[in-house]
Design a protein around this motif. Structure first.
Motif, PDB file in Angstrom:
ATOM      1  N   LEU A   1      80.711 122.210  74.661  1.00  0.00           N
ATOM      2  CA  LEU A   1      79.810 122.426  73.537  1.00  0.00           C
ATOM      3  C   LEU A   1      78.380 122.671  74.018  1.00  0.00           C
ATOM      4  O   LEU A   1      77.718 123.616  73.572  1.00  0.00           O
ATOM      5  CB  LEU A   1      79.847 121.230  72.582  1.00  0.00           C
ATOM      6  CG  LEU A   1      78.917 121.298  71.384  1.00  0.00           C
ATOM      7  CD1 LEU A   1      79.319 122.428  70.437  1.00  0.00           C
ATOM      8  CD2 LEU A   1      78.913 119.964  70.640  1.00  0.00           C
ATOM      9  N   THR A   2      77.905 121.840  74.934  1.00  0.00           N
ATOM     10  CA  THR A   2      76.529 121.959  75.407  1.00  0.00           C
ATOM     11  C   THR A   2      76.323 123.242  76.215  1.00  0.00           C
ATOM     12  O   THR A   2      75.299 123.911  76.063  1.00  0.00           O
ATOM     13  CB  THR A   2      76.140 120.721  76.234  1.00  0.00           C
ATOM     14  OG1 THR A   2      76.400 119.548  75.453  1.00  0.00           O
ATOM     15  CG2 THR A   2      74.671 120.733  76.604  1.00  0.00           C
ATOM     16  N   ALA A   3      77.294 123.600  77.032  1.00  0.00           N
ATOM     17  CA  ALA A   3      77.192 124.851  77.793  1.00  0.00           C
ATOM     18  C   ALA A   3      77.253 126.054  76.855  1.00  0.00           C
ATOM     19  O   ALA A   3      76.477 127.001  76.996  1.00  0.00           O
ATOM     20  CB  ALA A   3      78.302 124.930  78.830  1.00  0.00           C
ATOM     21  N   GLY A   4      78.143 126.000  75.890  1.00  0.00           N
ATOM     22  CA  GLY A   4      78.335 127.130  74.991  1.00  0.00           C
ATOM     23  C   GLY A   4      77.223 127.341  73.988  1.00  0.00           C
ATOM     24  O   GLY A   4      76.893 128.472  73.647  1.00  0.00           O
ATOM     25  N   THR A   5      76.613 126.246  73.517  1.00  0.00           N
ATOM     26  CA  THR A   5      75.585 126.382  72.489  1.00  0.00           C
ATOM     27  C   THR A   5      74.163 126.367  73.048  1.00  0.00           C
ATOM     28  O   THR A   5      73.275 126.981  72.474  1.00  0.00           O
ATOM     29  CB  THR A   5      75.695 125.265  71.427  1.00  0.00           C
ATOM     30  OG1 THR A   5      75.553 123.999  72.064  1.00  0.00           O
ATOM     31  CG2 THR A   5      77.011 125.350  70.686  1.00  0.00           C
ATOM     32  N   GLU A   6      73.966 125.661  74.151  1.00  0.00           N
ATOM     33  CA  GLU A   6      72.612 125.499  74.685  1.00  0.00           C
ATOM     34  C   GLU A   6      72.419 126.113  76.064  1.00  0.00           C
ATOM     35  O   GLU A   6      71.291 126.205  76.547  1.00  0.00           O
ATOM     36  CB  GLU A   6      72.245 124.004  74.749  1.00  0.00           C
ATOM     37  CG  GLU A   6      72.370 123.276  73.427  1.00  0.00           C
ATOM     38  CD  GLU A   6      71.471 123.836  72.345  1.00  0.00           C
ATOM     39  OE1 GLU A   6      70.367 124.311  72.673  1.00  0.00           O
ATOM     40  OE2 GLU A   6      71.875 123.804  71.165  1.00  0.00           O
ATOM     41  N   GLY A   7      73.515 126.481  76.737  1.00  0.00           N
ATOM     42  CA  GLY A   7      73.404 127.018  78.092  1.00  0.00           C
ATOM     43  C   GLY A   7      73.003 125.958  79.103  1.00  0.00           C
ATOM     44  O   GLY A   7      72.445 126.265  80.145  1.00  0.00           O
ATOM     45  N   ILE A   8      73.300 124.702  78.794  1.00  0.00           N
ATOM     46  CA  ILE A   8      72.950 123.589  79.679  1.00  0.00           C
ATOM     47  C   ILE A   8      74.229 123.071  80.322  1.00  0.00           C
ATOM     48  O   ILE A   8      75.192 122.744  79.627  1.00  0.00           O
ATOM     49  CB  ILE A   8      72.247 122.464  78.893  1.00  0.00           C
ATOM     50  CG1 ILE A   8      70.939 122.977  78.303  1.00  0.00           C
ATOM     51  CG2 ILE A   8      72.005 121.255  79.788  1.00  0.00           C
ATOM     52  CD1 ILE A   8      70.263 122.004  77.359  1.00  0.00           C
ATOM     53  N   LEU A   9      74.223 122.978  81.652  1.00  0.00           N
ATOM     54  CA  LEU A   9      75.379 122.460  82.375  1.00  0.00           C
ATOM     55  C   LEU A   9      75.230 120.954  82.558  1.00  0.00           C
ATOM     56  O   LEU A   9      74.172 120.466  82.970  1.00  0.00           O
ATOM     57  CB  LEU A   9      75.510 123.139  83.730  1.00  0.00           C
ATOM     58  CG  LEU A   9      75.708 124.642  83.689  1.00  0.00           C
ATOM     59  CD1 LEU A   9      75.777 125.202  85.114  1.00  0.00           C
ATOM     60  CD2 LEU A   9      76.967 125.001  82.919  1.00  0.00           C
ATOM     61  N   LEU A  10      76.286 120.232  82.249  1.00  0.00           N
ATOM     62  CA  LEU A  10      76.312 118.784  82.407  1.00  0.00           C
ATOM     63  C   LEU A  10      77.311 118.431  83.493  1.00  0.00           C
ATOM     64  O   LEU A  10      78.332 119.098  83.650  1.00  0.00           O
ATOM     65  CB  LEU A  10      76.729 118.115  81.100  1.00  0.00           C
ATOM     66  CG  LEU A  10      75.883 118.428  79.867  1.00  0.00           C
ATOM     67  CD1 LEU A  10      76.531 117.820  78.630  1.00  0.00           C
ATOM     68  CD2 LEU A  10      74.467 117.920  80.048  1.00  0.00           C
ATOM     69  N   ASP A  11      77.048 117.351  84.208  1.00  0.00           N
ATOM     70  CA  ASP A  11      78.015 116.908  85.210  1.00  0.00           C
ATOM     71  C   ASP A  11      79.054 116.002  84.543  1.00  0.00           C
ATOM     72  O   ASP A  11      78.811 115.471  83.464  1.00  0.00           O
ATOM     73  CB  ASP A  11      77.302 116.184  86.357  1.00  0.00           C
ATOM     74  CG  ASP A  11      76.789 114.817  85.942  1.00  0.00           C
ATOM     75  OD1 ASP A  11      77.589 113.869  85.929  1.00  0.00           O
ATOM     76  OD2 ASP A  11      75.594 114.701  85.623  1.00  0.00           O
ATOM     77  N   PRO A  12      80.222 115.841  85.164  1.00  0.00           N
ATOM     78  CA  PRO A  12      81.295 115.068  84.533  1.00  0.00           C
ATOM     79  C   PRO A  12      81.198 113.559  84.744  1.00  0.00           C
ATOM     80  O   PRO A  12      82.136 112.843  84.445  1.00  0.00           O
ATOM     81  CB  PRO A  12      82.547 115.617  85.216  1.00  0.00           C
ATOM     82  CG  PRO A  12      82.073 115.994  86.564  1.00  0.00           C
ATOM     83  CD  PRO A  12      80.671 116.511  86.375  1.00  0.00           C
TER      84      PRO A  12
END
Length: 86
Positions: free
Chosen positions: A29-40
């Motif tokens: 969701l965050t990558a798709g809507t905001e272009g922000i990569l999160l670590d797992p």
């Protein structure tokens, strides 16, 4: 003060660095809507918790929320444990 800090440990899942379905959803969701990569491990689970609190009403509509994403260098992380979830 300490009284103003609430820790929601239920969003950790089965343990440190162990993926959850909520983690996967938060990363996508965050990558798709905001272009922000999160670590797992850290930011992904923190975002999963934030999304969970919004969805279950723990954070009310109109509230002011700050999510501090300190970055990190995602190539350092081994995402292989998420392979079965994708």
């Amino acid at each position: 003060s300490r009284e103003n800090v609430i820790c929601y440990e239920e969003y950790v899942g089965e343990g440190y660095s162990k993926p959850t379905a909520e983690l996967k959803d938060a990363i996508e969701l965050t990558a798709g809507t905001e272009g922000i990569l999160l670590d797992p491990v850290y930011s992904g689970k923190a975002m999963a918790g934030l999304i969970g609190l919004i969805r279950n009403g723990g954070i009310k509509r109109g509230s002011k929320v700050v999510f501090l994403h300190t970055g990190g260098f995602t190539p350092y992380y081994d995402y292989s444990s998420m392979a079965e979830m994708l």
